[in-house]
Design a protein around this motif. Structure first.
Motif, PDB file in Angstrom:
ATOM      1  N   ILE A  20       0.838  -1.200   0.000  1.00 38.35           N
ATOM      2  CA  ILE A  20       0.000   0.000   0.000  1.00 38.35           C
ATOM      3  C   ILE A  20       0.872   1.249   0.000  1.00 38.35           C
ATOM      4  O   ILE A  20       0.582   2.235  -0.709  1.00 38.35           O
ATOM      5  N   SER A  21       1.954   1.219   0.778  1.00 42.74           N
ATOM      6  CA  SER A  21       2.813   2.398   0.888  1.00 42.74           C
ATOM      7  C   SER A  21       3.407   2.775  -0.458  1.00 42.74           C
ATOM      8  O   SER A  21       3.581   3.960  -0.755  1.00 42.74           O
ATOM      9  N   MET A  22       3.710   1.794  -1.303  1.00 42.85           N
ATOM     10  CA  MET A  22       4.256   2.088  -2.627  1.00 42.85           C
ATOM     11  C   MET A  22       3.223   2.828  -3.481  1.00 42.85           C
ATOM     12  O   MET A  22       3.523   3.827  -4.133  1.00 42.85           O
ATOM     13  N   GLY A  23       1.997   2.315  -3.483  1.00 42.02           N
ATOM     14  CA  GLY A  23       0.951   2.983  -4.250  1.00 42.02           C
ATOM     15  C   GLY A  23       0.606   4.346  -3.697  1.00 42.02           C
ATOM     16  O   GLY A  23       0.435   5.318  -4.444  1.00 42.02           O
ATOM     17  N   PHE A  24       0.504   4.448  -2.372  1.00 47.83           N
ATOM     18  CA  PHE A  24       0.164   5.722  -1.731  1.00 47.83           C
ATOM     19  C   PHE A  24       1.222   6.773  -2.048  1.00 47.83           C
ATOM     20  O   PHE A  24       0.901   7.930  -2.332  1.00 47.83           O
ATOM     21  N   ALA A  25       2.504   6.372  -2.005  1.00 44.77           N
ATOM     22  CA  ALA A  25       3.584   7.328  -2.243  1.00 44.77           C
ATOM     23  C   ALA A  25       3.551   7.867  -3.659  1.00 44.77           C
ATOM     24  O   ALA A  25       3.780   9.062  -3.888  1.00 44.77           O
ATOM     25  N   VAL A  26       3.268   7.005  -4.640  1.00 43.85           N
ATOM     26  CA  VAL A  26       3.274   7.468  -6.026  1.00 43.85           C
ATOM     27  C   VAL A  26       2.052   8.335  -6.322  1.00 43.85           C
ATOM     28  O   VAL A  26       2.156   9.364  -6.990  1.00 43.85           O
ATOM     29  N   VAL A 139      17.150  12.339  -8.459  1.00 45.98           N
ATOM     30  CA  VAL A 139      17.051  11.078  -9.199  1.00 45.98           C
ATOM     31  C   VAL A 139      18.124  10.100  -8.732  1.00 45.98           C
ATOM     32  O   VAL A 139      17.860   8.901  -8.529  1.00 45.98           O
ATOM     33  N   LEU A 140      19.347  10.581  -8.540  1.00 44.34           N
ATOM     34  CA  LEU A 140      20.439   9.706  -8.097  1.00 44.34           C
ATOM     35  C   LEU A 140      20.203   9.209  -6.673  1.00 44.34           C
ATOM     36  O   LEU A 140      20.481   8.036  -6.363  1.00 44.34           O
ATOM     37  N   LEU A 141      19.709  10.084  -5.798  1.00 45.70           N
ATOM     38  CA  LEU A 141      19.394   9.661  -4.435  1.00 45.70           C
ATOM     39  C   LEU A 141      18.351   8.553  -4.435  1.00 45.70           C
ATOM     40  O   LEU A 141      18.493   7.543  -3.724  1.00 45.70           O
ATOM     41  N   CYS A 142      17.319   8.724  -5.235  1.00 47.88           N
ATOM     42  CA  CYS A 142      16.265   7.708  -5.325  1.00 47.88           C
ATOM     43  C   CYS A 142      16.813   6.392  -5.870  1.00 47.88           C
ATOM     44  O   CYS A 142      16.424   5.305  -5.432  1.00 47.88           O
ATOM     45  N   ALA A 143      17.745   6.488  -6.820  1.00 52.80           N
ATOM     46  CA  ALA A 143      18.356   5.277  -7.376  1.00 52.80           C
ATOM     47  C   ALA A 143      19.159   4.542  -6.322  1.00 52.80           C
ATOM     48  O   ALA A 143      19.106   3.307  -6.222  1.00 52.80           O
ATOM     49  N   LEU A 144      19.914   5.272  -5.503  1.00 48.01           N
ATOM     50  CA  LEU A 144      20.719   4.640  -4.459  1.00 48.01           C
ATOM     51  C   LEU A 144      19.843   3.938  -3.433  1.00 48.01           C
ATOM     52  O   LEU A 144      20.148   2.822  -2.986  1.00 48.01           O
ATOM     53  N   VAL A 145      18.758   4.580  -3.029  1.00 43.51           N
ATOM     54  CA  VAL A 145      17.845   3.961  -2.062  1.00 43.51           C
ATOM     55  C   VAL A 145      17.245   2.693  -2.652  1.00 43.51           C
ATOM     56  O   VAL A 145      17.173   1.644  -1.990  1.00 43.51           O
ATOM     57  N   ASN A 146      16.827   2.749  -3.904  1.00 45.35           N
ATOM     58  CA  ASN A 146      16.252   1.580  -4.569  1.00 45.35           C
ATOM     59  C   ASN A 146      17.268   0.448  -4.703  1.00 45.35           C
ATOM     60  O   ASN A 146      16.926  -0.726  -4.565  1.00 45.35           O
ATOM     61  N   ALA A 147      18.530   0.819  -4.980  1.00 44.59           N
ATOM     62  CA  ALA A 147      19.556  -0.199  -5.195  1.00 44.59           C
ATOM     63  C   ALA A 147      19.844  -0.991  -3.930  1.00 44.59           C
ATOM     64  O   ALA A 147      20.327  -2.125  -4.003  1.00 44.59           O
ATOM     65  N   TYR A 148      19.524  -0.431  -2.782  1.00 46.30           N
ATOM     66  CA  TYR A 148      19.829  -1.110  -1.527  1.00 46.30           C
ATOM     67  C   TYR A 148      18.791  -2.177  -1.186  1.00 46.30           C
ATOM     68  O   TYR A 148      18.933  -2.887  -0.188  1.00 46.30           O
ATOM     69  N   GLY A 149      17.755  -2.288  -1.993  1.00 43.96           N
ATOM     70  CA  GLY A 149      16.795  -3.369  -1.783  1.00 43.96           C
ATOM     71  C   GLY A 149      15.422  -2.891  -1.378  1.00 43.96           C
ATOM     72  O   GLY A 149      15.237  -1.752  -0.943  1.00 43.96           O
ATOM     73  N   ILE A 150      14.439  -3.777  -1.514  1.00 40.43           N
ATOM     74  CA  ILE A 150      13.043  -3.418  -1.278  1.00 40.43           C
ATOM     75  C   ILE A 150      12.790  -3.061   0.181  1.00 40.43           C
ATOM     76  O   ILE A 150      11.962  -2.192   0.483  1.00 40.43           O
ATOM     77  N   GLY A 151      13.513  -3.686   1.114  1.00 42.73           N
ATOM     78  CA  GLY A 151      13.308  -3.374   2.524  1.00 42.73           C
ATOM     79  C   GLY A 151      13.699  -1.946   2.853  1.00 42.73           C
ATOM     80  O   GLY A 151      12.983  -1.235   3.569  1.00 42.73           O
ATOM     81  N   PHE A 152      14.851  -1.520   2.341  1.00 42.99           N
ATOM     82  CA  PHE A 152      15.325  -0.153   2.565  1.00 42.99           C
ATOM     83  C   PHE A 152      14.387   0.846   1.900  1.00 42.99           C
ATOM     84  O   PHE A 152      14.054   1.885   2.475  1.00 42.99           O
ATOM     85  N   LEU A 153      13.964   0.534   0.671  1.00 37.22           N
ATOM     86  CA  LEU A 153      13.026   1.402  -0.041  1.00 37.22           C
ATOM     87  C   LEU A 153      11.729   1.533   0.746  1.00 37.22           C
ATOM     88  O   LEU A 153      11.197   2.644   0.906  1.00 37.22           O
ATOM     89  N   LYS A 154      11.219   0.403   1.241  1.00 41.83           N
ATOM     90  CA  LYS A 154       9.970   0.443   2.003  1.00 41.83           C
ATOM     91  C   LYS A 154      10.111   1.324   3.233  1.00 41.83           C
ATOM     92  O   LYS A 154       9.196   2.079   3.582  1.00 41.83           O
TER      93      LYS A 154
END
Length: 490
Positions: A20-26, A139-154
């Motif tokens: 839900i958090s992924m959809g809510f955020a977008v 954009v680069l910050l978002c890429a780094l957070v995403n690269a660290y895995g779904i748990g970190f992104l969440k």
């Protein structure tokens, strides 16, 4: 995953709240409100808010179709995966192609619109070059957070939307209950804003419906992380509904609250205030609230950008693992933290590269107009594919959600709604472009969609990725029987 023809490569660790958090955020109520409130007020006055429940109802029809599909095929890259199974490889591939560019350029838009809030936080007036540089950094910050895995992104996204949700609800309710300056009859007036549409209130409302469409997109980010969600066939449809309806309620609450608490409605209608939302908040709460409110808005944009960029990466991964996207061998790579690093790098390059258009206001304006239009095209293509397959009898929903005849009726209405909104959003309107804008910026939406569709069609003819899809004979191919579809395992 095995029953759908794939190996589990991404980390399946999200529960329904994480999805839900992924959809809510977008979708993001703060980002949505800032995207539409000023333009809506200029075009139709306070009465513009009536467009919000109309568009929300229309998007609920889309979610209804998406729910049946993701219940049966809970895979990343939904438009591609569903289209190839419902209609065929060529249709599915083209649907995925359009959706990918819509999301990637949408990331560009979010990052670019986030950058002014960075400068507002530190009290600096930016130059075009500085805005592009800060947008690139986002954009680069978002890429780094995403690269660290779904748990970190969440974790990042959840923290951001928690602050956003609390602040949005508290601010909206406070404005509505304690700082109201106008009666609710305000929403029956346009203050002459229809003059921008040739004096026609119906034409003004059609334009506002196009603008309001931006407020309720992004719920498909829940589908993008389906392969990382536990019990995805059940939980992803629920997550989409929760994300869309909760954001819808907050957006409508705050749109109404801002309008009735804004000190001088005529000023907003005349376009003399480029930020009526902040004006309403600061005027009501006092100057002390300026920086905290700016921080909330910035965090909301960052959470939106992170979740959206993650969705784009997973969509590219879904195409590349079938070897049907340019540079598939590189794009399909997954890193040690089970994040789709190849898709993430590719989406970052495309989104970041498009930010260079920010050096020219006309160019970036054209990109933003295209991004809005291109987002609705996949909604229409998915709804149309589902309806055609139903009517042919080649698809009977076989997941946890099976609506029978009601589903068919709602699917028909969803096709009508998305077809109308695609046409409405793509319709060239000078009123939505800056004064004196060149003709190609006014026509940016239909031209952009035509270019992306044309490039996709050319790639189909030249490289023939549909042959690879067909040769792979995936489970759920369109030639299966209705009985087989009905008995499809999760």
């Amino acid at each position: 995953m095995a029953s759908l023809g794939y190996t589990q490569e991404l980390r399946r660790s999200l529960n329904v709240l994480g999805n839900i958090s992924m959809g809510f955020a977008v979708v993001s109520p703060v980002v949505a409100l800032y995207a539409v409130s000023m333009i809506g007020t200029m075009i139709a006055g306070p009465a513009w808010v009536w467009a919000l429940p109309v568009v929300l109802a229309g998007q609920c029809l889309v979610v209804n179709v998406y729910s049946e599909l993701t219940s049966q095929w809970p895979l990343a890259g939904g438009p591609y995966q569903w289209g190839r199974r419902l209609i065929g490889p060529s249709f599915g591939w083209l649907s995925g192609w359009v959706w990918q560019f819509a999301v990637m350029f949408g990331n560009t838009t979010v990052a670019y619109l986030a950058s002014p809030w960075v400068f507002a936080l530190i009290g600096v007036t930016p130059s075009p070059g500085a805005m592009v540089a800060v947008s690139m950094a986002i954009v680069l910050l978002c890429a780094l957070v995403n690269a660290y895995g779904i748990g970190f992104l969440k974790w990042f996204v959840s923290a951001g939307i928690a602050g956003e949700a609390i602040a949005s609800v508290l601010v909206g309710l406070s404005l509505l209950l304690f700082f109201r300056k106008h009666p609710f009859s305000l929403f029956t007036h346009t203050f002459g804003a229809e003059a921008l549409s040739g004096g026609s209130v119906p034409l003004a409302f059609l334009t506002v419906l196009a603008v309001a469409g931006w407020a309720f997109i992004g719920f498909d980010a829940c589908v993008s992380t389906a392969e990382e969600t536990k019990d995805a066939g059940r939980q992803v449809p629920r997550a989409m509904w929760w994300a869309l309806l909760s954001v819808g309620a907050v957006v409508i609450l705050n749109a109404v609250a801002v309008a009735v608490s804004y000190p001088d409605t005529a000023t907003a209608v005349a376009g003399k205030d480029i930020d009526p939302v902040t004006t309403a908040v600061v005027t009501s709460f006092g100057s002390w609230s300026d920086k905290p409110f700016v921080l909330v808005v910035l965090v909301s944009f960052l959470a939106c950008a992170m979740a959206s960029q993650g969705g784009a990466a997973r969509g590219l991964y879904s195409l590349a693992r079938d070897d049907v996207f340019p540079f598939s061998r590189q794009v399909r790579k997954v890193n040690g933290r089970q994040a789709p690093i190849g898709g993430l790098i590719a989406s970052t390059l495309v989104s970041g590269g498009a930010l260079l258009l920010g050096m020219n206001a006309t160019a970036i304006g054209s990109l933003i107009a295209f991004g809005t239009a291109a987002t609705f095209v996949p909604f229409f293509l998915v709804a149309a594919a589902a309806l055609v397959a139903r009517l042919r009898g080649t698809w009977v929903p076989g997941g946890h959600i099976r609506q029978g005849r009601k589903g068919t009726v709602l699917n028909v209405i969803a096709v009508a709604w998305t077809g109308f909104e695609v046409t409405n959003v793509c319709w060239p309107r000078a009123v939505l472009a800056p004064p004196g804008a060149p003709w190609y910026q006014i026509w940016a939406a239909p031209l952009g969609v035509a270019v992306v569709l044309g490039a996709g069609a050319a790639y189909l003819m030249a490289r023939r990725p549909q042959e690879k899809i067909r040769a792979a004979a995936p489970e759920g191919a369109p030639e299966r029987t209705a009985a087989a579809a009905a008995s499809q395992p999760e």
